[in-house]
Design a protein around this motif. Structure first.
Motif, PDB file in Angstrom:
ATOM      1  N   ARG A 153       0.906  -1.148  -0.061  1.00  0.00           N
ATOM      2  CA  ARG A 153      -0.099  -0.015   0.063  1.00  0.00           C
ATOM      3  C   ARG A 153       0.919   1.334  -0.021  1.00  0.00           C
ATOM      4  O   ARG A 153       1.759   1.481   0.920  1.00  0.00           O
TER       5      ARG A 153
ATOM      6  N   GLU B 211      -1.463   5.833  -7.543  1.00  0.00           N
ATOM      7  CA  GLU B 211      -2.380   6.150  -6.339  1.00  0.00           C
ATOM      8  C   GLU B 211      -2.871   4.663  -5.644  1.00  0.00           C
ATOM      9  O   GLU B 211      -3.251   3.843  -6.373  1.00  0.00           O
ATOM     10  N   GLY B 212      -2.714   4.435  -4.636  1.00  0.00           N
ATOM     11  CA  GLY B 212      -3.126   3.429  -3.779  1.00  0.00           C
ATOM     12  C   GLY B 212      -2.549   2.270  -4.459  1.00  0.00           C
ATOM     13  O   GLY B 212      -1.610   2.353  -4.792  1.00  0.00           O
TER      14      GLY B 212
ATOM     15  N   THR C 285       1.271   5.627  -1.508  1.00  0.00           N
ATOM     16  CA  THR C 285       0.562   6.770  -2.326  1.00  0.00           C
ATOM     17  C   THR C 285       1.981   7.722  -2.519  1.00  0.00           C
ATOM     18  O   THR C 285       2.834   7.618  -1.870  1.00  0.00           O
TER      19      THR C 285
ATOM     20  N   HIS D  15       3.151  11.648  -3.572  1.00  0.00           N
ATOM     21  CA  HIS D  15       3.016  13.014  -3.381  1.00  0.00           C
ATOM     22  C   HIS D  15       4.066  13.788  -3.939  1.00  0.00           C
ATOM     23  O   HIS D  15       5.182  13.405  -3.678  1.00  0.00           O
TER      24      HIS D  15
END
Lengths: 193, 327
Positions: free
Chosen positions: B132, B322-323, B134, B136
């Motif tokens: 998992r 994402e994810g 993410t 940014h």
């Protein structure tokens, strides 16, 4: 006590290049170190180079901010003082070329005229050599004064000045020549009077 | 004193306008010409007087305040970077005119030109199934938050942006190019570096710098840890692998992991395994190829072709930034 001295020791041991490398990697403390080292030099240059003292601190601030953003481009010489002064000179030069130069020129003229005619103390103190030279420098245009200070006070070569201001080296030579001529003419006239 | 016709050469030599033999000639002339010598002295004196002007004094408190203001501004520019302003009016007008001209040229079927992303993608993430994470990014920092599972990262050449991988108990800063992190139960279990260098900062542990071929591994308590040699803080390549924690990828290959680890570094075995995967792919057997790729990754965690094999193993599982897919 030794614990309190440690940061100072570390900052003294850090070379300009190392500080700028740290700064380029996001270490803001390195900017503080460089500010402590060179603020006086940059501020001194800026305050001599501009007639508008109110702008001086803004230019110094902008100089260090610009240096922080361009830290990765530092060429690695032993001291970054000429580099910082060059940035300051470029900012002054850019400001001078901006749209606000007309308003500023008008304000400077007003201040000069007022100083010349209404401030007898200044007239008296102008007998002092340092004061005379300062007044003579103030009377030069920004462009000439910046070039002259970079050459004589900061010891930059004509080529370095040209690169700093992004003007042809021939322009630097011309401005230097006229700056010296104007300065000497003014000082000679004062001597005679 | 009559003016010398070569007087101008004094200043020219001083400013670097005269070079080579002309300069030498001017200097020689100066020694015999009183006018030129006087001019040189005058210029020298003027320069010294300018250099000797007293420095304007500043109040110490004002200086401290200015310093604080500078650092605050710099900090804000790092934390909240302003988007670069192209915003001069002329540029905006020129761009608008260009867009309008393009639209007119294309006619009614004008489609807006896709502007390239402002931030170029510098981290390539290859996450194992179940991971998992993410991503940014902003103008100064490219960041990936890895909360669970294993993933390897390939960092493309970049300038001026920090690359940080946040893990639940700290962060890993990339100063290099290819590395892998495994996180389980909110703890970082392993960081291994294939190329370049990373800095590992985990809570309660000293900062650690890992170079190419080095790995750091969290010593595991209990039976799983007892199978390991004493965990050094930095292990040289080939690193000793801990048995993966309970995850599907680990369960399916647990028996393989039990094989003698000494063989895992054998280049030939590695090549053979890789070729088997490629062979399966060529035959169109995607599922067996993926399974083989997972076994390959477990056997050769620091393999030369690990990134490509990870791509095969995770094909169809996580194609977005994402994810991530749950197991």
């Amino acid at each position: 006590m030794s614990a309190r001295q440690r940061p100072t020791d570390v900052s003294l041991a850090l070379t300009d290049l190392a500080a700028l490398q740290a700064l380029s990697q996001g270490n803001i403390s390195a900017l503080g170190i460089l500010y402590d080292r060179y603020r006086a030099a940059v501020s001194s240059f800026v305050r001599r180079a501009t007639n508008d003292a109110s702008d001086a601190e803004d230019i110094v601030h902008a100089t260090f901010m610009t240096a922080a953003k361009a830290a990765a481009t530092f060429d690695g010489r032993q001291s970054c003082r000429p580099w910082l002064v060059s940035i300051a000179a470029r900012l002054l030069h850019r400001r001078q070329r901006g749209l606000s130069r007309w308003a500023r020129a008008l304000r400077e003229l007003t201040v000069r005229e007022r100083g010349r005619h209404t401030d007898p103390h200044r007239q008296l103190s102008a007998r002092d050599e340092v004061q005379r030279l300062s007044v003579a420098l103030e009377r030069l245009s920004d462009a000439k004064r910046i070039v002259l200070l970079l050459a004589e006070s900061e010891g930059l070569s004509s080529q370095e000045i040209a690169e700093a201001l992004r003007v042809p080296v021939g322009t630097v030579w011309t401005r230097l020549h006229h700056a010296r001529s104007d300065l000497r003419r003014y000082l000679d006239r004062k001597d005679e009077s | 004193m009559s003016a010398c016709s070569r007087l101008w050469q004094v200043e020219a030599a001083r400013d670097g306008r005269l070079t080579g033999s002309d300069r030498v000639s001017a200097m020689r002339h100066r020694e015999s010409c009183r006018a030129c010598a006087a001019e040189a002295r005058a210029l020298h004196t003027l320069g010294k007087r300018i250099a000797a002007l007293p420095e304007p004094t500043s109040h110490a408190l004002a200086t401290r305040r200015a310093r604080q203001h500078l650092l605050t501004t710099m900090n804000e520019s790092v934390v909240n970077p302003q988007p670069r302003h192209w915003g001069r009016l002329t540029v905006a007008i020129a761009l608008s005119a260009l867009s309008l001209a393009s639209a007119l040229a294309i006619g009614r079927r004008y489609e807006p030109v896709r502007t390239p992303p402002v931030l170029t993608k510098i981290i390539e993430v290859h996450a194992a199934p179940g991971a998992r994470w993410t991503e940014h990014s902003d103008a100064l920092v490219a960041r990936v938050d890895l909360s669970e599972g294993a993933a390897s990262f390939k960092v493309h050449p970049h300038a001026g942006r920090r690359v940080l991988i946040s893990v639940p108990d700290g962060e890993v800063e990339d100063i290099g190019t290819v590395f892998e992190i495994r996180v389980a139960e909110q703890r970082t279990e392993r960081v291994s570096v294939s190329e370049g260098r990373v800095v590992v900062r985990l809570r309660g542990r000293p900062e650690l710098s890992l170079g190419a071929g080095q790995a750091w591994q969290m010593p595991l308590p209990g039976p799983a840890a007892s199978a390991l040699p004493p965990a050094p803080s930095v292990a040289l390549n080939p690193p000793v692998l801990a048995r993966p924690r309970a995850r599907p990828i680990a369960r399916t290959s647990a028996s393989k992991v039990g094989a003698p680890l000494a063989n895992t570094s054998a280049a030939k075995a590695e090549d053979d395994a890789y070729l088997r995967i490629i062979d399966l792919l060529h035959q169109g057997k995607d599922a067996p190829a993926r399974a083989q790729a997972k076994r390959y990754l477990l056997r050769f965690p620091n393999a030369f072709r690990r990134v490509e094999v990870l791509g095969i193993a995770t094909r169809g599982v996580n194609d977005t930034t994402e994810g991530s897919a749950e197991p």
